[in-house]
Scaffold this motif. Structure first.
Motif, PDB file in Angstrom:
ATOM      1  N   LYS A 278      -0.728  -0.888  -4.341  1.00 29.30           N
ATOM      2  CA  LYS A 278      -1.891  -0.588  -4.309  1.00 29.30           C
ATOM      3  C   LYS A 278      -1.860   1.173  -4.262  1.00 29.30           C
ATOM      4  CE  LYS A 278      -6.503  -1.140  -2.198  1.00 29.30           C
ATOM      5  NZ  LYS A 278      -7.001  -1.815  -1.296  1.00 29.30           N
ATOM      6  N   VAL A 279      -2.188   2.025  -5.112  1.00 24.53           N
ATOM      7  CA  VAL A 279      -1.760   3.523  -4.879  1.00 24.53           C
ATOM      8  C   VAL A 279      -2.862   4.263  -4.338  1.00 24.53           C
ATOM      9  CG1 VAL A 279      -1.007   5.561  -6.058  1.00 24.53           C
ATOM     10  CG2 VAL A 279       0.120   3.329  -6.846  1.00 24.53           C
ATOM     11  N   GLN A 280      -2.836   4.885  -3.151  1.00 19.95           N
ATOM     12  CA  GLN A 280      -3.943   5.512  -2.721  1.00 19.95           C
ATOM     13  C   GLN A 280      -3.666   7.258  -2.679  1.00 19.95           C
ATOM     14  OE1 GLN A 280      -4.646   3.184   0.903  1.00 19.95           O
ATOM     15  NE2 GLN A 280      -6.390   2.113  -0.457  1.00 19.95           N
TER      16      GLN A 280
ATOM     17  N   ASP B 230       2.321   0.899   3.713  1.00 16.99           N
ATOM     18  CA  ASP B 230       3.599   0.280   3.802  1.00 16.99           C
ATOM     19  C   ASP B 230       4.731   1.373   3.491  1.00 16.99           C
ATOM     20  OD1 ASP B 230       3.072  -2.583   4.106  1.00 16.99           O
ATOM     21  OD2 ASP B 230       1.837  -2.427   2.271  1.00 16.99           O
ATOM     22  N   LEU B 231       4.444   2.119   2.760  1.00 17.22           N
ATOM     23  CA  LEU B 231       5.265   3.203   2.223  1.00 17.22           C
ATOM     24  C   LEU B 231       4.367   4.453   1.703  1.00 17.22           C
ATOM     25  CD1 LEU B 231       7.118   3.064  -0.979  1.00 17.22           C
ATOM     26  CD2 LEU B 231       5.230   1.656  -0.486  1.00 17.22           C
TER      27      LEU B 231
ATOM     28  N   THR C 219       0.739  -1.032   0.093  1.00 20.44           N
ATOM     29  CA  THR C 219      -0.039  -0.015   0.064  1.00 20.44           C
ATOM     30  C   THR C 219       0.928   1.524  -0.021  1.00 20.44           C
ATOM     31  OG1 THR C 219      -1.446  -1.361   1.416  1.00 20.44           O
ATOM     32  CG2 THR C 219      -1.891   1.240   1.212  1.00 20.44           C
ATOM     33  N   PHE C 220       0.576   2.173  -1.052  1.00 26.80           N
ATOM     34  CA  PHE C 220       1.322   3.416  -1.056  1.00 26.80           C
ATOM     35  C   PHE C 220       0.762   4.449  -1.302  1.00 26.80           C
ATOM     36  CE2 PHE C 220       4.428   5.400  -4.702  1.00 26.80           C
ATOM     37  CZ  PHE C 220       4.794   6.337  -3.855  1.00 26.80           C
ATOM     38  N   TRP C 221       1.010   5.316  -0.139  1.00 22.65           N
ATOM     39  CA  TRP C 221       0.048   6.708  -0.069  1.00 22.65           C
ATOM     40  C   TRP C 221       1.007   7.737  -0.942  1.00 22.65           C
ATOM     41  CZ3 TRP C 221      -2.358   7.476   5.399  1.00 22.65           C
ATOM     42  CH2 TRP C 221      -3.062   6.462   5.724  1.00 22.65           C
TER      43      TRP C 221
ATOM     44  N   ALA D  79      -3.876  15.575   3.954  1.00 13.81           N
ATOM     45  CA  ALA D  79      -2.981  14.451   4.146  1.00 13.81           C
ATOM     46  C   ALA D  79      -2.586  14.383   5.523  1.00 13.81           C
ATOM     47  CB  ALA D  79      -1.767  14.728   3.096  1.00 13.81           C
ATOM     48  N   HIS D  80      -1.854  15.712   6.079  1.00 13.45           N
ATOM     49  CA  HIS D  80      -1.563  15.673   7.323  1.00 13.45           C
ATOM     50  C   HIS D  80      -2.321  15.071   8.290  1.00 13.45           C
ATOM     51  CE1 HIS D  80       0.113  17.915  10.984  1.00 13.45           C
ATOM     52  NE2 HIS D  80       1.167  17.670  10.327  1.00 13.45           N
TER      53      HIS D  80
END
Lengths: 292, 411
Positions: free
Chosen positions: B46-48, B70-71, B18-20, B55-56
């Motif tokens: 999985k890009v979110q 995950d990152l 999972t990648f934000w 975001a903060h």
């Protein structure tokens, strides 16, 4: 079976839900307001300090809290009467026997209430744009020089009041409309036979008959307007020069922007105390007027 | 919603990362990911996308609720905050072992922004520094054949180009953005905070010099004292000649190319920031890639970071979005090397300075701007404003001082 026990049995589920979702969070927030819970405490609870009433003390010494309170009171004192007059006026127009296409107008006037504040704020920001807005264009037609509606600290709050009144009056209008329709028509008929002017009818029949509705609407509106947040959040982000920072906006910034949950909870409790006091005064005043 | 989804997807599929991403990068990354997945069969990314404004808050909520990805992409000024929360995985040993990532290839001060208390927590992904956009034709008409090199020249040009009575201003400095004053302050010799970042240093000679230059620009009516809410669409106004200078960041190269007509594309250019005496520093902004401590797929996450750090991939990101790469070798690509408008950024990037690496920084700099805006409006004198910023900074740093006295946080 003991009736009292049965009553408690039926009440228990509701009481449990209230305790779980209302009482415990409120108590927890109060406990939080006595600490300096912040980012460091979130990382490691040993970094949490008990500060007793320190957060409250510090808030009362912060100019920003007082100016936020001032802006909120300004909003309430100007906005609530204005909103009541506009919604009562609209309700009376809709209630008039002369009015045509009532369902259409009722829907149209109620529409701003159900539209999301963010969407309408975009439109309003355009209307009140200093250079290209319709508001300044219309003023220009009658020879008034442009006003920096959202950019001038003196004008930002009045603009937000206008926006909020326009956004919310429909809600009170519906309540007033129901109140107006409950006034028996024969009262007006009798007054007309006695030769009372429309103004006297309004003063001596409509207003007294609406008094309970009026009290309810004013308490709802006051407590709603004390919680001013969305309008400055989407219109001005508290600016210019923090001239539209309300108490709730301050709480949002403390709590969710800077993650100072202790101090944010203290803001919430101070706001609660103020709203509680104002509502109590209003109730008492109306009761005294009722007895007089 | 996203938080819940992130949480469950991680547990039920062992080979899903999972990648934000924050802001516009999400869409561009989605185009880069297929190549990565092709190289790593069975691994799914999985890009979110988080909106920048939320975001903060989402990151902090995720940490509070232990539902981190995950990152993630992370603004390098946010790293100190998340490092203080102990949410990030230290990366130094992975960098040492890496064949792709070579720290010396990165702009030095951009790399530094990822080091907190001697530990490395992120790998720079793209950089963002502020400099000058200017109207070359307007400057030429006023008799200047080059952009300013120092403050004195800059002031002279601002004076020559400002005619507020006909709606022409020297420069646009939105009063609700702190970056403009911050870069002027970073150009000074004095640090912004003193005593191991225990106290504000805003009463120093240097900061007051920067504040004076900033405030004078408004007082001499060379910039309108407006926020970016009222500035509305600065690009067309820049094109129309309302502003001759605009102090802003690299994403505006793309904006000006898109929004100004082809006939005007030769009229504007970029220039490194002028300093008090000759070319000056600017801020070391941008985003880094970080791995969260709770991630069960740290090795796979690192592979993705290595992939996104390859010069060719960074060049593609530049083509897609205009995000400028943090590695010198990535700048060797066609598009960047031959772009005259990117050249000023390349030069500026060698002269950037990091801001104090503490979690309170963002709040301090926000207060700095609130007070500076009051000074720009004429409500406070320079000395009053400097003292007020110090007072507010000291109050914000109170907890940090207490923690340092008790040995809970390293200086």
């Amino acid at each position: 079976m003991n009736t009292q026990r049965t009553a408690w049995l039926f009440l228990t589920p509701a009481l449990l839900v209230l305790a779980l979702f209302f009482l415990i969070p409120v108590l927890a927030a109060f406990a939080l307001s006595l600490t300096d819970f912040d980012l460091y405490a979130l990382a490691d609870l040993r970094n949490l300090r008990f500060v007793a009433l320190g957060n409250y003390w510090e808030l009362l010494h912060r100019p920003l809290f007082w100016s936020a309170l001032g802006h909120t009171l300004y909003f309430v004192v100007i906005g609530v009467p204005l909103s009541m007059v506009v919604s009562l006026g609209a309700a009376m127009l809709l209630n008039s026997p002369l009015a045509r296409m009532k369902p259409l107008f009722r829907t149209a006037l109620f529409a701003p209430v159900v539209t999301t504040v963010v969407a309408v704020a975009v439109i309003w920001r355009y209307l009140f744009n200093t250079k290209y807005g319709l508001a300044n264009y219309s003023l220009g037609l009658i020879g008034i020089s442009p006003v920096d509606w959202l950019g001038d600290p003196r004008w930002a709050m009045p603009t937000i009041i206008l926006f909020a009144v326009w956004k919310n009056f429909g809600y009170n209008m519906i309540i007033f409309l129901a109140g107006l329709q409950a006034i028996p028509a024969d009262l007006y008929e009798a007054a007309r036979i006695d030769g009372a002017s429309p103004w006297r009818q309004f003063r001596h029949i409509t207003l007294p008959m609406l008094a309970p509705t009026m009290l309810m609407v004013s308490i709802l509106t006051v407590s709603g307007y004390f919680q001013l947040f969305a309008e400055p959040f989407v219109m001005t982000e508290g600016g210019p020069l923090q001239s539209t920072v309300s108490v709730l906006y301050l709480m949002y910034e403390e709590g969710f922007k800077w993650w100072n949950l202790g101090s944010a909870s203290a803001v919430a409790f101070l706001l609660f105390l103020i709203m509680f006091a104002v509502t109590a005064v209003m109730l008492r005043a109306s009761r005294q007027r009722g007895e007089a | 919603m996203t938080l819940g989804a992130a949480c469950s997807s991680r547990t039920d599929d062992a080979r899903t990362l999972t990648f934000w991403t924050i802001g516009r990068e999400g869409e561009a990354v989605a185009k880069l990911i297929p190549d990565f997945e092709k190289e790593h069969p069975g691994l799914h990314v999985k890009v979110q996308q988080l909106p920048l404004t939320a975001a903060h808050q989402k990151l902090l909520t995720a940490i509070a609720g232990s539902s981190t990805p995950d990152l993630s992409q992370l603004g390098n000024t946010w790293i100190p905050e998340l490092a203080a929360l102990d949410a990030l995985e230290p990366l130094q040993s992975r960098v040492d072992a890496s064949k792709t990532i070579d720290a010396s290839d990165y702009f030095a001060n951009i790399w530094t922004t990822n080091r907190i208390g001697g530990q490395l927590y992120g790998v720079p992904w793209y950089v963002d520094t502020r400099l000058l956009f200017y109207r070359r034709d307007l400057l030429a008409k006023a008799g200047f054949d080059a952009p300013p090199r120092d403050w004195a020249q800059w002031r002279a040009m601002l004076a020559a180009l400002s005619q507020p009575e006909r709606g022409a201003w020297g420069i646009l400095l939105p009063t609700n953005e702190f970056e403009q004053l911050l870069v002027l302050a970073l150009q000074q010799d004095e640090p912004l905070l003193r005593d191991d970042n225990r106290y504000g240093n805003f009463r120093s000679e240097g900061f007051r010099r920067a504040l004076t230059f900033y405030v004078d620009t408004f007082r001499q009516r060379q910039a309108p004292a407006i926020t970016n809410v009222e500035a509305g669409n600065p690009w067309t106004e820049f094109g129309r000649g309302v502003y001759a200078f605009y102090l802003s960041g690299p994403w505006n190269i793309g904006e000006f190319r898109k929004r100004l007509p082809a006939s005007q594309q030769d009229d504007w250019d970029t220039a490194p920031l002028p300093g008090p005496h000759g070319p000056g520093a600017s801020n070391a902004g941008g985003s880094s890639l970080v791995i969260f401590r709770t991630s069960p797929h740290k090795d796979e996450a690192w592979q993705l970071i290595e992939f996104l750090s390859r010069p060719q991939v960074q060049q593609r990101l530049y083509d897609l979005l205009g995000d400028m790469p943090p590695r010198r070798s990535s700048w060797e690509g066609e598009a960047l090397r031959n772009d005259p408008k990117a050249r000023a950024f390349r030069e500026q990037l060698e002269r950037v300075k990091p801001t104090p690496p503490i979690p309170e920084w963002e709040r301090i700099v926000t207060e700095m701007q609130l007070v500076a805006a009051q000074a720009a409006h004429g409500d406070l004198s320079i000395d009053e404003a400097a003292a007020e910023i110090d007072r507010r900074a000291d109050r914000i740093l109170e907890k940090r001082r207490w923690l340092m006295e008790h040995g809970r946080v390293a200086p």
